[in-house]
Design an enzyme around this catalytic site. Structure first.
Site, short mmCIF file in Angstrom:
data_model
loop_
_atom_site.label_atom_id
_atom_site.label_comp_id
_atom_site.label_asym_id
_atom_site.label_seq_id
_atom_site.Cartn_x
_atom_site.Cartn_y
_atom_site.Cartn_z
N LYS A 69 -9.69 33.65 -31.59
CA LYS A 69 -9.74 34.02 -33.01
C LYS A 69 -8.96 35.29 -33.34
O LYS A 69 -8.48 35.46 -34.45
CB LYS A 69 -11.20 34.14 -33.47
CG LYS A 69 -11.92 32.80 -33.46
CD LYS A 69 -13.32 32.87 -34.01
CE LYS A 69 -13.99 31.51 -33.90
NZ LYS A 69 -15.30 31.44 -34.54
N ASP A 123 -16.13 31.17 -41.12
CA ASP A 123 -17.41 31.42 -40.44
C ASP A 123 -18.37 32.20 -41.33
O ASP A 123 -19.55 31.84 -41.46
CB ASP A 123 -17.20 32.19 -39.13
CG ASP A 123 -16.57 31.34 -38.04
OD1 ASP A 123 -16.82 30.12 -38.03
OD2 ASP A 123 -15.84 31.90 -37.20
N THR A 152 -11.07 28.39 -32.03
CA THR A 152 -12.36 28.87 -31.56
C THR A 152 -12.19 29.79 -30.35
O THR A 152 -11.05 30.14 -29.99
CB THR A 152 -13.33 27.68 -31.31
OG1 THR A 152 -14.63 28.20 -31.06
CG2 THR A 152 -12.90 26.80 -30.14
N SER A 156 -16.50 20.95 -27.75
CA SER A 156 -16.46 21.16 -29.21
C SER A 156 -16.92 19.94 -30.01
O SER A 156 -16.46 18.82 -29.79
CB SER A 156 -15.04 21.54 -29.65
OG SER A 156 -14.99 21.59 -31.06
N ALA A 157 -17.81 20.19 -30.98
CA ALA A 157 -18.31 19.13 -31.86
C ALA A 157 -17.41 18.94 -33.07
O ALA A 157 -17.62 18.03 -33.88
CB ALA A 157 -19.72 19.48 -32.32
N TYR A 212 -27.45 25.95 -31.92
CA TYR A 212 -27.97 24.66 -32.40
C TYR A 212 -28.30 23.70 -31.27
O TYR A 212 -28.83 22.62 -31.50
CB TYR A 212 -27.02 24.02 -33.42
CG TYR A 212 -25.62 23.79 -32.92
CD1 TYR A 212 -24.64 24.76 -33.10
CD2 TYR A 212 -25.28 22.61 -32.27
CE1 TYR A 212 -23.35 24.56 -32.64
CE2 TYR A 212 -23.99 22.40 -31.81
CZ TYR A 212 -23.03 23.39 -31.99
OH TYR A 212 -21.76 23.19 -31.52
#
Ligand code: ATR
Length: 302
Positions: A87, A122, A83, A36-37, A246
């Site tokens: 969810k 989101d 995440t 996770s970023a 991404y």
């Protein structure tokens, strides 16, 4: 300090904050979670706001979300992000905002005031990303969503219908997965025309040519060697093309779209915008977007 904490680490402050100069008061929970970023951008925002707190990753196994919330609340956490795959489990274990309820998932939780409240950033994050990247209001666009059966696709599709886009075409490899989504969207009472297609449908070409924005929400493009999810002939230079992936920064779909002359963008802007909106649930006065964008700048090069 650990890169990834576990549910067991939520047993006490002494365990959780061992070796750290600041207490952990925010987190992202998921399973797996090591990739996770979120900590990078949220920690940068906390530091910029002068909040003496850490944002950590916690690996929580399915079935333990309610208990994880309870432990975080008892330890004085401000909130958390949620995440994959939690969810829906999160939604079942908090007071759900109308927006999260409509989107069918919770990705942001606040523990303030003794109540666990769940939100979804989101869908709104995608809307803001489109505005940022293309300077256009998502509500005005005819949209095609490729891979709408997955979690990201459902959130974006529902957001489009909530905004009343003039036309929404949802496309999925397995058409049956779209049934409940389309049913929900049609019951929403929105003015949007909603059409569901499989990738084999001969009408896909025409619907794509008539669209303004094409969005990939499938996982096709994540792995090296993946093809473009859409036949090249479905793209024209006037299209806006957004890939929610991404990493890599340029997927095969985006590479084709660029060669056709389309304006393109990738999921980094959605990641940052959903993060900024989450942060503002915890710190309503904050303006974290620029700091978060800078913190994740390394990802824009792929
Ligand atoms: P999530 O974890 O977000 O729920 P997922 O189950 O990994 O998502 O799937 C994301 C999307 O990618 C789905 O729409 C999936 O299509 P199916 O519903 O038909 O499985 C889509 N997807 C994955 N691999 C694909 C492929 N090779 N071709 C087309 N779509 C694909």
């Amino acid at each position: 300090m650990k890169e990834v904490y576990t549910f067991e680490d939520l047993s006490s402050r002494a365990v959780l904050d061992a070796g750290a100069d600041k207490p952990a008061r925010l987190a992202v929970i998921g399973h797996p979670i090591a990739h996770s970023a979120s900590p990078r951008m949220h920690q940068a925002a906390l530091d910029a706001c002068g909040v003496a707190a850490r944002y950590i990753r916690i690996d929580v196994e399915p079935g333990h979300v309610a208990e994880a919330f309870e432990r975080m609340r008892d330890l004085g956490f401000i909130g958390c992000n949620v995440t994959v795959p939690h969810k829906l489990e999160a939604m079942a274990n908090c007071e759900v905002s109308p927006g999260a309820n409509a989107l069918g998932a919770v990705n942001t939780v606040c523990f303030g005031g003794g109540v666990t409240r769940g939100f979804n950033t989101d869908g709104p994050g995608f809307r803001n990303a489109v505005e940022d990247d293309f300077g256009i209001d998502l509500a005005s666009l005819k949209v095609v969503i490729l891979g709408a059966g997955g979690g990201a696709g459902q959130a974006i599709a529902t957001q489009c219908v909530m905004l009343g886009v003039p036309k929404l075409v949802v496309v999925n490899r397995s058409l049956e997965k779209l049934g409940p989504l389309v049913e929900r969207m049609r019951n929403h009472g929105s003015r949007s025309e909603v059409i569901a297609l499989s990738f084999e449908d001969l009408a896909l070409h025409e619907h794509c040519l008539g669209a303004d924005l094409i969005v990939n929400t499938s996982s096709v493009g994540l792995k090296a060697g993946d093809p473009s999810i859409l036949p090249d002939a479905c793209l024209r230079a006037e299209h806006l093309v957004y890939d929610t992936i991404y990493q890599p920064a340029v997927t095969p779909l985006l590479a084709v779209a660029m060669s056709v002359g389309c304006r393109t963008s990738n999921g980094l802007s959605m990641l940052i915008n959903q993060g900024a909106l989450a942060f503002q649930y915890w710190f309503p006065e904050a303006q974290p977007l620029a700091v978060m964008r800078k913190a994740l700048g390394h990802l824009s090069a792929g």
